[in-house]
Write a protein that holds these residues in place. Structure first.
Motif, mmCIF file in Angstrom:
data_model
loop_
_atom_site.group_PDB
_atom_site.id
_atom_site.type_symbol
_atom_site.label_atom_id
_atom_site.label_comp_id
_atom_site.label_asym_id
_atom_site.label_seq_id
_atom_site.Cartn_x
_atom_site.Cartn_y
_atom_site.Cartn_z
ATOM 1 N N UNK A 76 6.314 -7.216 12.470
ATOM 2 C CA UNK A 76 6.553 -5.783 12.464
ATOM 3 C C UNK A 76 5.963 -5.243 11.167
ATOM 4 N N UNK A 77 4.855 -4.509 11.275
ATOM 5 C CA UNK A 77 4.206 -4.023 10.059
ATOM 6 C C UNK A 77 4.950 -2.841 9.449
ATOM 7 N N UNK A 78 5.059 -2.868 8.125
ATOM 8 C CA UNK A 78 5.569 -1.710 7.397
ATOM 9 C C UNK A 78 4.375 -0.854 6.972
ATOM 10 N N UNK A 79 3.266 -1.544 6.614
ATOM 11 C CA UNK A 79 2.001 -0.898 6.291
ATOM 12 C C UNK A 79 0.953 -1.643 7.104
ATOM 13 N N UNK A 80 0.098 -0.933 7.778
ATOM 14 C CA UNK A 80 -1.027 -1.593 8.446
ATOM 15 C C UNK A 80 -2.240 -0.715 8.197
ATOM 16 N N UNK A 81 -2.935 -0.998 7.101
ATOM 17 C CA UNK A 81 -4.027 -0.123 6.686
ATOM 18 C C UNK A 81 -5.401 -0.629 7.110
ATOM 19 N N UNK A 82 -5.479 -1.880 7.515
ATOM 20 C CA UNK A 82 -6.768 -2.359 7.978
ATOM 21 C C UNK A 82 -6.565 -3.262 9.177
ATOM 22 N N UNK A 83 -7.632 -3.411 9.914
ATOM 23 C CA UNK A 83 -7.546 -4.238 11.105
ATOM 24 C C UNK A 83 -8.160 -5.595 10.860
#
Lengths: 131, 147
Positions: A76-83
């Motif tokens: 469960x991402x809290x931050x997902x800034x890149x793929x």
């Protein structure tokens, strides 16, 4: 440093993984420098296992491909800034290259490819004889 | 023959020139020249958690752990600091797309972590930081009794 933000490919392919998760393909950022003897290419391709790198040179076309294995599943991402996804890029090399001597090295997530020029195209200094 | 008068093209060119000038100014004062075009700070991060830890991952190709400073202050302020040095090669550059230089990013973590137990690894250009949550921040599962 924001220049390093990942770019998605123009030819972005949505590849369907067995898990049905769509994974994107990224275009690695590169630097290319030419010296008298060679062309050297640096490509930022973090997160690739060395055995998953594929570098080819055929008919003047240099192809870089890096398969990236999914790193974290079911989080469960809290931050997902890149793929996270595979890398792919192709270059047409107009210089005459000694294909047999091309070498590639992967270190700290950077792929470095050295393309030595053929003997004929290297600049030569002509000795001037004096009487 | 006179050229066509294209006010909008001219305006656009003027705007681009102005933006480039601003970018140059930002860069000169050590700021970030691409501020206008990209909102994402460097490095981009992924953060996730489990019951006991927070995990952070960032892509930092071409760097060693020695080039990085990672620390937590005030319980939840994580700082990532580093410098990427360009390769020194004499020659003609045909492409220069990779970024170099210094960066600092401060991230407010959602919970307090144990600053002394932070662990970082860097492999194939991917930084992974494990940040153990302080005891009070951990999820405690309360067993629910049913009659």
């Amino acid at each position: 440093m924001t220049e390093l933000v990942k770019r998605e490919g123009a030819e972005t392919a949505l590849v369907h993984e067995p898990t049905h998760q769509a994974q994107r393909t990224y275009v690695p950022r590169v630097d290319i420098v030419e010296t008298d003897n060679e062309l050297r290419l640096y490509a930022d391709m973090p997160g690739v296992q060395p055995e998953d790198l594929d570098v080819r040179f055929e008919n003047g076309l240099l192809t870089l491909h890096g398969k990236v294995r999914p790193r974290h599943k079911d989080v469960q991402y809290l931050y997902a800034e890149y793929g996270i996804g595979d890398y792919h890029r192709e270059f047409a090399i107009h210089e005459d290259i000694d294909a047999g001597r091309i070498s590639a090295q992967y270190r700290n997530g950077v792929l470095v490819i050295t393309l030595p020029k053929s003997e004929q195209v290297k600049p030569k200094r002509i000795q001037v004889k004096a009487e | 023959m006179l050229g066509r008068w294209e006010p909008f093209t001219q305006m656009e060119a003027e705007f681009n020139r102005l933006r480039d000038e601003m970018d140059r100014l930002f860069r000169r004062f050590g700021g970030n020249g691409n501020l206008w075009r990209r909102a994402v700070e460097f490095p981009a991060v992924d953060i996730w958690e489990d019951e006991n830890d927070l995990f952070l991952e960032a892509e930092l190709p071409g760097m060693e752990l020695n080039d990085l400073e990672i620390y937590v202050t005030q319980g939840n302020q994580l700082t990532l600091k580093g410098k990427r040095t360009p390769p020194e090669v004499e020659g003609t550059w045909h492409r220069r797309e990779r970024g170099f230089g210094e960066f600092t990013r401060v991230i407010s973590l959602p919970v307090d972590v144990d600053a002394d137990k932070v662990e970082a690894t860097l492999k194939h250009g991917v930084l992974t930081v494990r940040l153990p949550k302080v005891a009070e921040a951990r999820v405690r599962k309360i067993p629910v009794k049913a009659d």
